[in-house]
Write a protein that holds these residues in place. Structure first.
Motif, PDB file in Angstrom:
ATOM      1  N   ASP A  11      42.883  33.585  36.733  1.00  0.00           N
ATOM      2  CA  ASP A  11      43.659  33.835  37.953  1.00  0.00           C
ATOM      3  C   ASP A  11      44.895  34.685  37.652  1.00  0.00           C
ATOM      4  OD1 ASP A  11      41.885  32.421  39.525  1.00  0.00           O
ATOM      5  OD2 ASP A  11      42.987  30.530  39.347  1.00  0.00           O
ATOM      6  N   ALA A  12      45.502  34.451  36.482  1.00  0.00           N
ATOM      7  CA  ALA A  12      46.679  35.252  36.105  1.00  0.00           C
ATOM      8  C   ALA A  12      46.278  36.703  35.867  1.00  0.00           C
ATOM      9  CB  ALA A  12      47.326  34.674  34.848  1.00  0.00           C
ATOM     10  N   VAL A  13      45.105  36.908  35.270  1.00  0.00           N
ATOM     11  CA  VAL A  13      44.602  38.269  35.055  1.00  0.00           C
ATOM     12  C   VAL A  13      44.321  38.937  36.393  1.00  0.00           C
ATOM     13  CG1 VAL A  13      42.744  39.657  34.065  1.00  0.00           C
ATOM     14  CG2 VAL A  13      43.627  37.679  32.809  1.00  0.00           C
ATOM     15  N   ARG A  14      43.668  38.192  37.265  1.00  0.00           N
ATOM     16  CA  ARG A  14      43.338  38.746  38.584  1.00  0.00           C
ATOM     17  C   ARG A  14      44.606  39.092  39.367  1.00  0.00           C
ATOM     18  NH1 ARG A  14      38.781  38.839  41.489  1.00  0.00           N
ATOM     19  NH2 ARG A  14      37.708  37.631  39.880  1.00  0.00           N
ATOM     20  N   GLU A  15      45.647  38.286  39.197  1.00  0.00           N
ATOM     21  CA  GLU A  15      46.907  38.547  39.890  1.00  0.00           C
ATOM     22  C   GLU A  15      47.510  39.882  39.447  1.00  0.00           C
ATOM     23  OE1 GLU A  15      51.331  36.458  40.310  1.00  0.00           O
ATOM     24  OE2 GLU A  15      49.584  35.267  39.729  1.00  0.00           O
ATOM     25  N   VAL A  16      47.413  40.170  38.134  1.00  0.00           N
ATOM     26  CA  VAL A  16      47.919  41.444  37.621  1.00  0.00           C
ATOM     27  C   VAL A  16      47.171  42.607  38.253  1.00  0.00           C
ATOM     28  CG1 VAL A  16      48.113  42.908  35.572  1.00  0.00           C
ATOM     29  CG2 VAL A  16      48.710  40.481  35.433  1.00  0.00           C
ATOM     30  N   VAL A  17      45.853  42.498  38.320  1.00  0.00           N
ATOM     31  CA  VAL A  17      45.034  43.590  38.860  1.00  0.00           C
ATOM     32  C   VAL A  17      45.249  43.738  40.361  1.00  0.00           C
ATOM     33  CG1 VAL A  17      42.694  44.496  39.102  1.00  0.00           C
ATOM     34  CG2 VAL A  17      43.326  43.228  37.044  1.00  0.00           C
ATOM     35  N   GLU A  18      45.256  42.615  41.059  1.00  0.00           N
ATOM     36  CA  GLU A  18      45.359  42.658  42.520  1.00  0.00           C
ATOM     37  C   GLU A  18      46.730  43.112  43.009  1.00  0.00           C
ATOM     38  OE1 GLU A  18      44.095  38.898  43.994  1.00  0.00           O
ATOM     39  OE2 GLU A  18      41.967  39.268  43.563  1.00  0.00           O
ATOM     40  N   ALA A  19      47.701  43.181  42.103  1.00  0.00           N
ATOM     41  CA  ALA A  19      49.009  43.722  42.483  1.00  0.00           C
ATOM     42  C   ALA A  19      48.888  45.185  42.897  1.00  0.00           C
ATOM     43  CB  ALA A  19      49.992  43.579  41.331  1.00  0.00           C
ATOM     44  N   SER A  20      47.809  45.853  42.477  1.00  0.00           N
ATOM     45  CA  SER A  20      47.578  47.260  42.830  1.00  0.00           C
ATOM     46  C   SER A  20      46.646  47.415  44.029  1.00  0.00           C
ATOM     47  CB  SER A  20      46.988  48.011  41.629  1.00  0.00           C
ATOM     48  OG  SER A  20      47.884  48.016  40.541  1.00  0.00           O
ATOM     49  N   ALA A  21      46.307  46.308  44.692  1.00  0.00           N
ATOM     50  CA  ALA A  21      45.433  46.387  45.858  1.00  0.00           C
ATOM     51  C   ALA A  21      46.026  47.319  46.907  1.00  0.00           C
ATOM     52  CB  ALA A  21      45.207  45.001  46.456  1.00  0.00           C
ATOM     53  N   GLY A  22      45.194  48.161  47.488  1.00  0.00           N
ATOM     54  CA  GLY A  22      45.645  49.129  48.473  1.00  0.00           C
ATOM     55  C   GLY A  22      46.018  50.470  47.877  1.00  0.00           C
ATOM     56  N   THR A  23      46.115  50.534  46.546  1.00  0.00           N
ATOM     57  CA  THR A  23      46.426  51.799  45.868  1.00  0.00           C
ATOM     58  C   THR A  23      45.126  52.522  45.529  1.00  0.00           C
ATOM     59  OG1 THR A  23      48.414  50.834  44.866  1.00  0.00           O
ATOM     60  CG2 THR A  23      47.555  52.856  43.877  1.00  0.00           C
ATOM     61  N   PRO A  24      45.022  53.813  45.854  1.00  0.00           N
ATOM     62  CA  PRO A  24      43.813  54.558  45.479  1.00  0.00           C
ATOM     63  C   PRO A  24      43.537  54.446  43.982  1.00  0.00           C
ATOM     64  CG  PRO A  24      45.124  55.847  47.003  1.00  0.00           C
ATOM     65  CD  PRO A  24      45.957  54.650  46.633  1.00  0.00           C
ATOM     66  N   LEU A  25      42.269  54.266  43.612  1.00  0.00           N
ATOM     67  CA  LEU A  25      41.924  54.066  42.206  1.00  0.00           C
ATOM     68  C   LEU A  25      42.461  55.169  41.314  1.00  0.00           C
ATOM     69  CD1 LEU A  25      38.219  52.780  42.245  1.00  0.00           C
ATOM     70  CD2 LEU A  25      40.348  51.501  42.415  1.00  0.00           C
ATOM     71  N   MET A  61      48.314  48.573  33.221  1.00  0.00           N
ATOM     72  CA  MET A  61      47.669  47.326  33.615  1.00  0.00           C
ATOM     73  C   MET A  61      47.111  46.617  32.379  1.00  0.00           C
ATOM     74  SD  MET A  61      44.568  46.825  36.364  1.00  0.00           S
ATOM     75  CE  MET A  61      45.568  47.434  37.733  1.00  0.00           C
ATOM     76  N   ARG A  62      46.498  47.373  31.484  1.00  0.00           N
ATOM     77  CA  ARG A  62      45.935  46.792  30.260  1.00  0.00           C
ATOM     78  C   ARG A  62      47.026  46.169  29.401  1.00  0.00           C
ATOM     79  NH1 ARG A  62      45.018  48.268  24.943  1.00  0.00           N
ATOM     80  NH2 ARG A  62      43.125  47.340  24.028  1.00  0.00           N
ATOM     81  N   ARG A  63      48.158  46.868  29.255  1.00  0.00           N
ATOM     82  CA  ARG A  63      49.252  46.343  28.434  1.00  0.00           C
ATOM     83  C   ARG A  63      49.806  45.046  29.020  1.00  0.00           C
ATOM     84  NH1 ARG A  63      50.205  51.915  28.104  1.00  0.00           N
ATOM     85  NH2 ARG A  63      51.706  51.893  29.828  1.00  0.00           N
ATOM     86  N   GLU A  64      49.879  44.972  30.338  1.00  0.00           N
ATOM     87  CA  GLU A  64      50.390  43.756  30.973  1.00  0.00           C
ATOM     88  C   GLU A  64      49.435  42.588  30.750  1.00  0.00           C
ATOM     89  OE1 GLU A  64      52.119  42.217  35.307  1.00  0.00           O
ATOM     90  OE2 GLU A  64      51.459  44.299  35.038  1.00  0.00           O
ATOM     91  N   ILE A  65      48.140  42.858  30.839  1.00  0.00           N
ATOM     92  CA  ILE A  65      47.152  41.792  30.624  1.00  0.00           C
ATOM     93  C   ILE A  65      47.169  41.325  29.173  1.00  0.00           C
ATOM     94  CG2 ILE A  65      44.677  41.268  30.632  1.00  0.00           C
ATOM     95  CD1 ILE A  65      44.414  43.170  33.023  1.00  0.00           C
ATOM     96  N   LEU A  66      47.360  42.256  28.232  1.00  0.00           N
ATOM     97  CA  LEU A  66      47.426  41.881  26.817  1.00  0.00           C
ATOM     98  C   LEU A  66      48.589  40.946  26.531  1.00  0.00           C
ATOM     99  CD1 LEU A  66      46.577  45.239  24.985  1.00  0.00           C
ATOM    100  CD2 LEU A  66      45.245  43.114  24.924  1.00  0.00           C
ATOM    101  N   ASP A 125      42.001  40.997  23.418  1.00  0.00           N
ATOM    102  CA  ASP A 125      41.754  42.399  23.766  1.00  0.00           C
ATOM    103  C   ASP A 125      41.236  42.453  25.197  1.00  0.00           C
ATOM    104  OD1 ASP A 125      41.654  45.114  23.477  1.00  0.00           O
ATOM    105  OD2 ASP A 125      39.883  45.161  22.191  1.00  0.00           O
ATOM    106  N   VAL A 126      41.307  43.637  25.804  1.00  0.00           N
ATOM    107  CA  VAL A 126      40.839  43.772  27.185  1.00  0.00           C
ATOM    108  C   VAL A 126      40.453  45.218  27.453  1.00  0.00           C
ATOM    109  CG1 VAL A 126      43.193  44.156  28.048  1.00  0.00           C
ATOM    110  CG2 VAL A 126      41.422  43.356  29.613  1.00  0.00           C
TER     111      VAL A 126
END
Length: 239
Positions: free
Chosen positions: A62-76, A84-89, A96-97
């Motif tokens: 859930d913590a990982v998903r929260e990091v990713v979903e913070a960019s929801a609505g932003t064009p890929l 994003m990878r550094r924050e998840i690490l 690793d991720v």
């Protein structure tokens, strides 16, 4: 002659206008495509399209998903996957991720978790460590599936802990399951106690494949041995 020159001039002007119109159309299409990719909602990240896998037993998905979903609505195209990878690490238990865009509106996150391989006594609790000695959690009691490594968690004992964990990591699954206790006074004095009471003295972490092979052989041919010493695997000792 004058008529022909006028005709040719008109044709050149006509071709020039066609080229200009074509260029304008191409630029308009490219601009439209760029706008769609970089600024419109058509290719923006959707929460429902976020995939997280590989969290194992130590990572909070859930913590990982929260990091990713913070960019929801932003064009890929505009998402900084490196940041994003550094924050998840930086999250607990993540070794690793891999973060990849999944067009048109998703992100795929594949984790490598730090899984505990041993429990180390520390005061009134047990610290769970992975194969590299990284702390990944703690328990009031040692999990039955993990060997207890009796090595102090201080800077002076880092070498001893690393040697003990190297021995644990080198054991085949069936032998690792038999290990109940691991100790190391120094990095060259690793000893394991199996669940049937047999003590295996490994010495240091060198020549572990050979040492493991010798231990398995001696477990078969010297069934009454209470101590197996493979610190010098070419000259093993049992008693």
């Amino acid at each position: 002659m004058a008529d022909r020159l006028a005709e040719r001039s008109a044709m050149r002007r006509h071709r020039s206008w066609r080229v200009v119109v074509a260029l304008v159309l191409v630029l308009a299409l490219l601009g439209g495509a760029g706008w769609v990719a970089g600024w419109s909602d058509l290719l923006a990240l959707e929460r429902s399209e976020v995939s997280v896998s590989g969290e194992g037993t130590t990572v909070d998905a859930d913590a990982v998903r929260e990091v990713v979903e913070a960019s929801a609505g932003t064009p890929l195209l505009r998402i900084d996957s490196g940041a994003m990878r550094r924050e998840i690490l930086g999250l607990r238990g993540v070794k690793d991720v891999s973060v990849e865009r999944s067009w048109p509106q998703g992100m795929d996150v594949v984790l490598t978790s730090r899984e505990p391989v041993a429990a180390v006594p520390d005061g009134g609790r047990y610290v769970l460590v992975d194969a590299e000695g990284v702390h990944v959690g703690s328990r009031q009691k040692a999990p039955r599936r993990l060997p207890v490594v009796s090595v102090p968690l201080d800077d002076e004992s880092v070498g001893s802990l690393q040697a003990a964990l190297a021995v644990v990591a080198a054991l085949p699954t069936h032998l690792a399951r038999e290990v109940e206790q691991v100790s190391a006074q120094t990095q060259d004095d690793v000893e394991t106690v199996l669940r049937d009471g047999v003590s295996v003295r490994w010495g240091g972490a060198g020549s572990l494949p050979l040492k493991v092979e010798v231990v398995q052989t001696l477990r078969e041919v010297a069934k009454d041995a209470g101590v197996i010493d493979v610190s010098s695997p070419e000259l093993p000792v049992t008693r």
